[in-house]
Design an enzyme around this catalytic site. Structure first.
Site, PDB file in Angstrom:
ATOM      1  CG  HIS A 164      -1.842  -1.014   1.430  1.00  0.00           C
ATOM      2  ND1 HIS A 164      -3.132  -0.886   0.999  1.00  0.00           N
ATOM      3  CD2 HIS A 164      -1.753  -2.257   1.980  1.00  0.00           C
ATOM      4  CE1 HIS A 164      -3.809  -1.996   1.269  1.00  0.00           C
ATOM      5  NE2 HIS A 164      -2.985  -2.843   1.870  1.00  0.00           N
ATOM      6  CE1 TYR A 185      -2.538   0.155   4.659  1.00  0.00           C
ATOM      7  CE2 TYR A 185      -1.999   2.037   6.032  1.00  0.00           C
ATOM      8  CZ  TYR A 185      -2.614   1.507   4.916  1.00  0.00           C
ATOM      9  OH  TYR A 185      -3.297   2.329   4.051  1.00  0.00           O
ATOM     10  CG  HIS A 202      -5.248  -1.471  -1.894  1.00  0.00           C
ATOM     11  ND1 HIS A 202      -5.520  -0.369  -1.132  1.00  0.00           N
ATOM     12  CD2 HIS A 202      -6.399  -2.191  -1.901  1.00  0.00           C
ATOM     13  CE1 HIS A 202      -6.763  -0.419  -0.695  1.00  0.00           C
ATOM     14  NE2 HIS A 202      -7.328  -1.518  -1.158  1.00  0.00           N
ATOM     15  CE  LYS A 218      -9.649   1.515  -2.171  1.00  0.00           C
ATOM     16  NZ  LYS A 218     -10.048   2.703  -1.463  1.00  0.00           N
ATOM     17  CB  CYS A 233      -3.299   2.123  -3.140  1.00  0.00           C
ATOM     18  SG  CYS A 233      -2.409   1.587  -1.698  1.00  0.00           S
TER      19      CYS A 233
END
Length: 186
Positions: free
Chosen positions: A33, A62, A140, A147, A149
């Site tokens: 991420h 995380y 991600h 997303k 990311c």
């Protein structure tokens, strides 16, 4: 005492009034991420923990955070169910690089990670693979197409980086590919 409601998340149920995390039963993915912050923002796990708690989460989602200077900070426990990819938290580990947004506009993605972060990412991925040898490394965006990311191409990164003991080195191999290879050896 408040009535407890359960909600389905992947194949595991979780309780919205939880005060502690459960242990993850399997780790299929190591998910990379980014924090979607400007390169000038020198943040770390404590800042992200505060942001996630402000959103009503139990704590930081995380497992590890890699700061701009390459420092690796602990987030949630490595073996805890983490909170970083809807529908995959029960079977994945979350690793967050600080940065990933343009200085002028934090909503615009940018691959702006430092040399120290790239070095720390490789080191931490290798450490995690010792602990979770069957995990696939993904971005991600590979588990949620809405997303971008971590705002760089994870498959390309894996093709160009020699991650020790990574059995899916080409970034494209899956369990079916491995089974096919095993049957071809017979």
């Amino acid at each position: 005492q408040p009535k407890r409601h359960s909600q389905k998340n992947g194949s595991k149920k979780f309780n919205q009034f939880k005060t502690e995390t459960n242990m993850r039963e399997e780790t299929k993915y190591i998910v990379v991420h980014c924090s979607q912050t400007r390169p000038s923002q020198d943040i770390g796990a404590k800042d992200i923990d505060r942001w996630h708690r402000e959103r009503g989460w139990l704590k930081i989602g995380y497992g590890k955070v890699i700061k701009r200077d390459g420092t690796i900070e602990q987030g949630r426990g490595d073996d805890d169910v983490q909170a970083h990819v809807k529908g995959y938290n029960h079977c994945s580990y979350g690793l967050c690089l600080v940065g990933g947004a343009k200085e002028e506009n934090w909503k615009e993605p940018e691959d702006n990670f430092t040399a120290e972060q790239w070095e720390a990412l490789k080191k931490e991925l290798e450490n995690l693979l010792v602990k979770y040898p069957d995990a696939q490394i993904v971005g991600h965006y590979m588990l949620d197409e809405a997303k971008t990311c971590p705002n760089f191409n994870v498959r390309e990164y894996l093709l160009n980086e020699d991650i020790k003991n990574y059995k899916f080195q080409d970034g494209l191999t899956d369990d079916a590919d491995l089974q096919e290879l095993e049957h071809n050896d017979d």
